[in-house]
Every structure is written in structure tokens, then in C-alpha cells.
Design an enzyme around this catalytic site. Structure first.
Site, mmCIF file in Angstrom:
data_model
loop_
_atom_site.group_PDB
_atom_site.id
_atom_site.type_symbol
_atom_site.label_atom_id
_atom_site.label_comp_id
_atom_site.label_asym_id
_atom_site.label_seq_id
_atom_site.Cartn_x
_atom_site.Cartn_y
_atom_site.Cartn_z
ATOM 1 N N LYS A 1 -13.268 0.092 -14.227
ATOM 2 C CA LYS A 1 -13.746 -1.171 -13.660
ATOM 3 C C LYS A 1 -14.342 -2.075 -14.748
ATOM 4 O O LYS A 1 -14.194 -3.301 -14.691
ATOM 5 C CB LYS A 1 -14.773 -0.897 -12.564
ATOM 6 C CG LYS A 1 -14.172 -0.243 -11.319
ATOM 7 C CD LYS A 1 -13.023 -1.051 -10.741
ATOM 8 C CE LYS A 1 -12.528 -0.473 -9.412
ATOM 9 N NZ LYS A 1 -11.395 -1.235 -8.843
ATOM 10 N N TYR B 1 -14.081 6.136 -13.625
ATOM 11 C CA TYR B 1 -14.025 5.006 -12.696
ATOM 12 C C TYR B 1 -14.825 3.829 -13.249
ATOM 13 O O TYR B 1 -14.364 2.685 -13.236
ATOM 14 C CB TYR B 1 -14.573 5.427 -11.330
ATOM 15 C CG TYR B 1 -14.573 4.329 -10.297
ATOM 16 C CD1 TYR B 1 -13.394 3.977 -9.631
ATOM 17 C CD2 TYR B 1 -15.741 3.645 -9.962
ATOM 18 C CE1 TYR B 1 -13.387 2.977 -8.674
ATOM 19 C CE2 TYR B 1 -15.743 2.650 -9.011
ATOM 20 C CZ TYR B 1 -14.567 2.315 -8.369
ATOM 21 O OH TYR B 1 -14.576 1.313 -7.421
ATOM 22 N N ASP C 1 0.846 -1.184 0.000
ATOM 23 C CA ASP C 1 0.000 0.000 0.000
ATOM 24 C C ASP C 1 0.884 1.237 0.000
ATOM 25 O O ASP C 1 2.009 1.194 0.499
ATOM 26 C CB ASP C 1 -0.919 0.028 1.220
ATOM 27 C CG ASP C 1 -2.168 0.865 0.996
ATOM 28 O OD1 ASP C 1 -2.036 2.091 0.840
ATOM 29 O OD2 ASP C 1 -3.272 0.295 0.974
ATOM 30 N N ASN D 1 -6.472 -5.418 -5.315
ATOM 31 C CA ASN D 1 -7.564 -4.743 -4.632
ATOM 32 C C ASN D 1 -7.419 -3.223 -4.641
ATOM 33 O O ASN D 1 -8.411 -2.508 -4.531
ATOM 34 C CB ASN D 1 -7.640 -5.240 -3.183
ATOM 35 C CG ASN D 1 -8.620 -4.456 -2.341
ATOM 36 O OD1 ASN D 1 -9.829 -4.661 -2.416
ATOM 37 N ND2 ASN D 1 -8.097 -3.537 -1.533
ATOM 38 N N ASP E 1 3.376 2.001 -4.652
ATOM 39 C CA ASP E 1 2.440 2.854 -5.373
ATOM 40 C C ASP E 1 1.955 2.084 -6.595
ATOM 41 O O ASP E 1 2.739 1.774 -7.497
ATOM 42 C CB ASP E 1 3.147 4.139 -5.791
ATOM 43 C CG ASP E 1 2.241 5.113 -6.535
ATOM 44 O OD1 ASP E 1 1.073 4.770 -6.793
ATOM 45 O OD2 ASP E 1 2.712 6.223 -6.854
ATOM 46 N N THR F 1 -17.550 -1.425 4.531
ATOM 47 C CA THR F 1 -16.298 -0.964 5.115
ATOM 48 C C THR F 1 -16.598 0.079 6.197
ATOM 49 O O THR F 1 -17.737 0.551 6.337
ATOM 50 C CB THR F 1 -15.404 -0.311 4.046
ATOM 51 O OG1 THR F 1 -16.101 0.817 3.491
ATOM 52 C CG2 THR F 1 -15.079 -1.305 2.929
#
Length: 242
Positions: free
Chosen positions: A152, A148, A27, A80, A53, A183
Site C-alpha cells: 500500500k 501488505y 472480480d 480497488n 484475476d 464494510t
């Protein structure tokens, strides 16, 4: 495990660790990544963290090399890391640099990680790659962040295009496309809604259902190039192959 510092990434990493996986956490958020590593270690699991990154070719290559050299090899990759679809400005108001960065994070990064992981996995005994997409990439409805949704959708089609790859490489590539998942951020957003707003929004997908589905994709050797869709209040369904 990319995007492992918070949310779905942290949850998947912790679940895979309970299944006995030695987890490499990657991450850009070092503080959150180290927190996830401590959580797994404190629970008796095996975890290592590397700052990476996912918009950087060098960062992605370092991540794969770290897994090979420091964790004994690479058998599972979960792409992810992603997001940004909720942050304005959106196309066409966003600059090319802004929407380009979102495409890099949500599509180009997973594609490069997949390419490098296939090479690393072939050096062992094969493996499985799980791409985390979104229902934002499905259907024909309008969407607040076109870039976005396009990223996807591209990740979903990228996955299905690799059907049959394992005959040549012994590596399966699969995908999960959830609606919004429960989340901490999603639960905060729900709590901040008015009663009228909340009445129009479905319950988020329980985190346990989401992580169960990821584990099933890893385990089920029959699934190759398939996309698993998770919608609120429904059982997981494999996307039809056309």
C-alpha cells in the site's frame, strides 16, 4: 471497477452507477460480481460483469479490453481489488510465494491495470484512475502484515510519482488511503468484539463518506497525483506533497 463483488468495491460501483456511469465490474468472485451487477441493474443503472484475476496479466488485459469493446470505452478506472493483510501467516513467517501473491494483488496488479488503462483512455479523450490504498501504507509504526503495508505504501508512492502524467496523456492518477471502512465484514468484526476490545477501536469510516471521497477524486480535475487520506472521525485530508 476492480474488486467489485463485495465491500468497498460494491459500494463504489453502485455509487458511480447512480452518478450515471456505465460500470464494468471485475472480480475473481463471479457469484458476488453478478450480485453487484443485479443490484445496479435493479436500481436502473448500467452494469456489466467480467471475471478477472488481478494477479494475472492476461486477466487484467481482458478486463481492459472488455471495457473498451463491450462498454463503449474506458474513462474511469478504480483499482480497488486488494486485501489479504488480515490473513496470516505474515512476513517473515509467510513463504515467498505467499507474500509475493499479496504484493501482486495489492501493487503489481494496480500498476499493470493503470498502464493498460492509460493506453485505452488516450484513445478517447483521457480519463482518471483512482488507486485504493490504505493507511497501512503510511507512517513508521509497526504493522502486523509488513508485506501488505509495503504494497500500500508502494501504491501511494506510485500514484504521486505520476503527478504531471496528464500533460502527456490527458490521464490523471489519484489515490485514496482510508483507515478501515464500515464494510459488512468490518461491522461483523465490531459486533464480535468484547466491550473492552470495542472501547479501544475507533468507529469505522462510514461507507457514504468513503464513496463521496472517491467520487470527488473522479470529479475534481485539479487533483493529479494526489493522495487523499481518510481517518476515523476526521474530514478527508490531502497528503502533503514533499
Amino acid at each position: 471497477m476492480t474488486g467489485a463483488s463485495v465491500g468497498t468495491g460494491r459500494a463504489i460501483a453502485r455509487r458511480l452507477a447512480t452518478e450515471g456511469a456505465a460500470v464494468v465490474l471485475a472480480d475473481i468472485d463471479c457469484v458476488g460480481g453478478e450480485q453487484t451487477r443485479r443490484m445496479i441493474r435493479d436500481a436502473g443503472g448500467d452494469a456489466r460483469f467480467i471475471a478477472a484475476d488481478m494477479c494475472s496479466e492476461t486477466g487484467i488485459a481482458r478486463m481492459i479490453d472488455f471495457a473498451v469493446t463491450e462498454a463503449g470505452g474506458l474513462d474511469i478506472l478504480v483499482n480497488n481489488a486488494g486485501g489479504g493483510g488480515h490473513v496470516p501467516p505474515h512476513f517473515p513467517d509467510a513463504t515467498p510465494a505467499q507474500w509475493g501473491a499479496l504484493l501482486d494483488l495489492n501493487l503489481r496488479g494496480p500498476m499493470l491495470a493503470t498502464q493498460l488503462a492509460i493506453t485505452a483512455m488516450q484513445g478517447r479523450h483521457g480519463g482518471v484512475i483512482v488507486n485504493v490504498a490504505s493507511t497501512a501504507g503510511l507512517g513508521h509504526r509497526s504493522y502486523q502484515s509488513p508485506e501488505y503495508g509495503a504494497a500500500k505504501a508502494g501504491l501511494i508512492r506510485f500514484t504521486s510519482s505520476l503527478t504531471g502524467l496528464r500533460e502527456r496523456t490527458n490521464v490523471r492518477v489519484v489515490c485514496i488511503a482510508p483507515d478501515w471502512v464500515g464494510t459488512e465484514r468490518a461491522l461483523r468484526e465490531l459486533a464480535a468484539m468484547t466491550g473492552a476490545q470495542r472501547a479501544t477501536v475507533p468507529d469505522p469510516i462510514p461507507m457514504a463518506q468513503f464513496t463521496d471521497a472517491v467520487v470527488e477524486l473522479v470529479r475534481d480535475d485539479r487533483l493529479d497525483g494526489r493522495v487523499l487520506v481518510l481517518l476515523p472521525g476526521q474530514s478527508a485530508q490531502l497528503l502533503d506533497q514533499i
